[in-house]
Design a protein around this motif. Structure first.
Motif, PDB file in Angstrom:
ATOM      1  N   GLY A   1      -0.197  -1.578   0.156  1.00 25.61           N
ATOM      2  CA  GLY A   1       0.328  -1.574   1.640  1.00 25.61           C
ATOM      3  C   GLY A   1       0.434  -0.241   2.246  1.00 25.61           C
ATOM      4  O   GLY A   1      -1.042   0.025   1.241  1.00 25.61           O
ATOM      5  N   THR A   2      -0.007  -0.182   3.220  1.00 28.16           N
ATOM      6  CA  THR A   2      -0.816   1.035   3.710  1.00 28.16           C
ATOM      7  C   THR A   2       0.326   2.580   3.650  1.00 28.16           C
ATOM      8  O   THR A   2       2.468   2.237   3.081  1.00 28.16           O
ATOM      9  CB  THR A   2       0.043   0.967   4.941  1.00 28.16           C
ATOM     10  OG1 THR A   2       0.951   0.725   5.776  1.00 28.16           O
ATOM     11  CG2 THR A   2      -1.475  -0.153   5.350  1.00 28.16           C
TER      12      THR A   2
ATOM     13  N   ARG B   1      -1.426  -9.973   6.612  1.00 26.71           N
ATOM     14  CA  ARG B   1      -2.693  -9.378   5.130  1.00 26.71           C
ATOM     15  C   ARG B   1      -2.430 -10.436   4.453  1.00 26.71           C
ATOM     16  O   ARG B   1      -3.430 -10.942   3.944  1.00 26.71           O
ATOM     17  CB  ARG B   1      -1.794  -7.607   5.174  1.00 26.71           C
ATOM     18  CG  ARG B   1      -2.733  -7.087   4.400  1.00 26.71           C
ATOM     19  CD  ARG B   1      -2.373  -5.727   3.511  1.00 26.71           C
ATOM     20  NE  ARG B   1      -1.781  -5.072   4.275  1.00 26.71           N
ATOM     21  CZ  ARG B   1      -0.612  -4.146   4.667  1.00 26.71           C
ATOM     22  NH1 ARG B   1      -0.074  -4.105   3.444  1.00 26.71           N
ATOM     23  NH2 ARG B   1      -0.049  -3.882   6.407  1.00 26.71           N
TER      24      ARG B   1
ATOM     25  N   MET C   1       7.383   2.460   2.369  1.00 27.39           N
ATOM     26  CA  MET C   1       9.003   1.427   2.508  1.00 27.39           C
ATOM     27  C   MET C   1       9.742   0.704   1.721  1.00 27.39           C
ATOM     28  O   MET C   1      10.673  -0.522   2.521  1.00 27.39           O
ATOM     29  CB  MET C   1       8.634   1.619   4.407  1.00 27.39           C
ATOM     30  CG  MET C   1       9.103   2.162   4.788  1.00 27.39           C
ATOM     31  SD  MET C   1       9.237   2.649   6.990  1.00 27.39           S
ATOM     32  CE  MET C   1      10.774   1.693   6.617  1.00 27.39           C
ATOM     33  N   GLU C   2       8.584   0.498   0.587  1.00 30.94           N
ATOM     34  CA  GLU C   2       8.968  -0.367   0.121  1.00 30.94           C
ATOM     35  C   GLU C   2       9.053  -0.547  -1.785  1.00 30.94           C
ATOM     36  O   GLU C   2       9.606  -1.023  -2.270  1.00 30.94           O
ATOM     37  CB  GLU C   2       8.056  -2.219   0.014  1.00 30.94           C
ATOM     38  CG  GLU C   2       8.812  -2.189   1.159  1.00 30.94           C
ATOM     39  CD  GLU C   2       7.271  -1.144   2.444  1.00 30.94           C
ATOM     40  OE1 GLU C   2       6.463  -1.033   1.805  1.00 30.94           O
ATOM     41  OE2 GLU C   2       7.998  -2.035   3.701  1.00 30.94           O
TER      42      GLU C   2
ATOM     43  N   ARG D   1       2.329  -4.751  -5.095  1.00 34.36           N
ATOM     44  CA  ARG D   1       2.334  -4.417  -3.922  1.00 34.36           C
ATOM     45  C   ARG D   1       0.742  -3.429  -2.887  1.00 34.36           C
ATOM     46  O   ARG D   1       0.531  -2.905  -4.064  1.00 34.36           O
ATOM     47  CB  ARG D   1       3.271  -3.327  -3.553  1.00 34.36           C
ATOM     48  CG  ARG D   1       3.011  -2.742  -1.931  1.00 34.36           C
ATOM     49  CD  ARG D   1       3.932  -1.786  -1.799  1.00 34.36           C
ATOM     50  NE  ARG D   1       3.852  -1.684  -0.297  1.00 34.36           N
ATOM     51  CZ  ARG D   1       3.222  -0.429   0.174  1.00 34.36           C
ATOM     52  NH1 ARG D   1       3.087   0.297  -0.716  1.00 34.36           N
ATOM     53  NH2 ARG D   1       3.663   0.046   1.032  1.00 34.36           N
TER      54      ARG D   1
ATOM     55  N   GLY E   1       3.396  -6.161   3.237  1.00 32.66           N
ATOM     56  CA  GLY E   1       4.475  -5.932   3.787  1.00 32.66           C
ATOM     57  C   GLY E   1       3.914  -6.893   5.198  1.00 32.66           C
ATOM     58  O   GLY E   1       4.372  -7.712   5.933  1.00 32.66           O
TER      59      GLY E   1
END
Ligand code: R1P
Ligand code: URA
Length: 293
Positions: free
Chosen positions: A116-117, A39, A238-239, A114, A35
């Protein structure tokens, strides 16, 4: 077949796709999505060499090698609307001929992971742990604009989810898709597994109250206690629903990995999210670099 019009498949003067500013040969068959644009370099610093670096808006891409494995890391920014852009453009790069503007007769399948957090929805999944999403349940509506067919088991799970939460009558039409089994099976040790719920926002849509009241104050409790057979909801982000849904429709192999920075049941937050994400990146690249593709 008609060529795809200039307004639909937008190719810039460099011969690159509109938002990602990538040319087909600049993308690897294995793609890591993150995201946060910052990163990208935290992933590519583990590459043995970087051969491509592109940047346009929030979309930064580095392509390079770990040993013989060619990988790209692409930042998506936040949210399912950005995933719509990134996934359609990644797919166009491999499955549409930019010269003729025709869909290629032989389609290619990307490996997309992915990193992500996320926020945990279970007491037994603490901050500073990792989750591999077996499924993603979308509260975001993106896949409702496409023709995602749900199978019988998915429909039964969704019906049970709707009865339990009532979200379908309040705010959205939930949908569900699974991870690629070929990738998920490698992320068992060190990873919790569960259903990830994807939200169209970080605050109200994830039950966070700062100054605004929310329509469903019981959201966290309803999600935490939901069970369908052995399935439970592990986390929020959110993804992932957009990644799994579009990946399924476009024929790509997708997996979403999350570093748990918040626990919404214990109401705690990681003391060092950057170190946590770094550990997940290093560990996951170690696994990915050994896989074919
Ligand atoms: C919200 O803070 C963002 O963090 C999570 C959510 O999905 C959302 O994008 O993922 P990233 O850390 O990959 O951005
Ligand atoms: N990302 C989210 O979307 N939610 C969280 O709680 C933490 C990270």
């Amino acid at each position: 077949m008609q060529p795809i019009a200039e307004s639909e498949l937008i190719i810039n003067a460099r011969g690159a796709i509109y938002h990602l500013d990538l040319r087909p040969e600049e993308l690897a068959p294995t793609v890591i999505t993150v995201g946060d644009p910052h990163r990208v370099k935290e992933v590519s610093k583990h590459f043995d060499r970087i051969e491509v670096q592109r940047e346009h808006r929030e979309f930064i891409t580095h392509t390079g090698y770990i040993g013989a494995k060619r990988l790209s890391v692409v930042s998506t920014g936040i949210g399912p609307d950005n995933i719509d852009i990134v996934f359609n453009e990644l797919d166009a790069l491999v499955n549409i001929d930019f010269g003729t503007r025709l869909i290629r007769p032989e389609l290619s399948s990307l490996q997309i992971v992915r990193m992500g957090t996320s926020g945990s929805l279970q007491a037994h999944i603490p901050v500073d742990s990792f989750v591999a999403s077996t499924h993603a349940l979308g509260l975001d509506n993106l896949l409702n604009y496409y023709r995602l067919e749900q199978n019988m088991e998915e429909n039964a799970l969704l019906q049970s989810f709707n009865t339990h939460t009532g979200l379908n009558t309040q705010v959205t039409n939930p949908y569900i898709s699974g991870a690629a089994p070929s990738l998920l099976k490698h992320f068992v040790a060190e990873f919790h597994q569960g259903i990830t719920v994807t939200c169209p926002g970080f605050y109200g849509p994830q039950g966070r109250v700062l100054r605004l009241g929310i329509r469903n104050p019981a959201l966290i409790d309803r999600l935490t206690e939901f069970r369908y057979g052995n399935h439970f909801i592990s986390n929020f982000e959110m993804e992932t629903s957009a990644i799994y849904g579009l990946g399924r429709l476009l024929g790509h192999q997708c997996l979403s990995l999350s570093a748990i920075v918040a626990n919404r049941v214990a109401r705690t937050f990681s003391k060092d999210g950057n170190a946590l994400v770094e550990r997940m990146i290093e560990h996951s690249l170690g696994i990915l670099s050994t896989l074919p593709g």
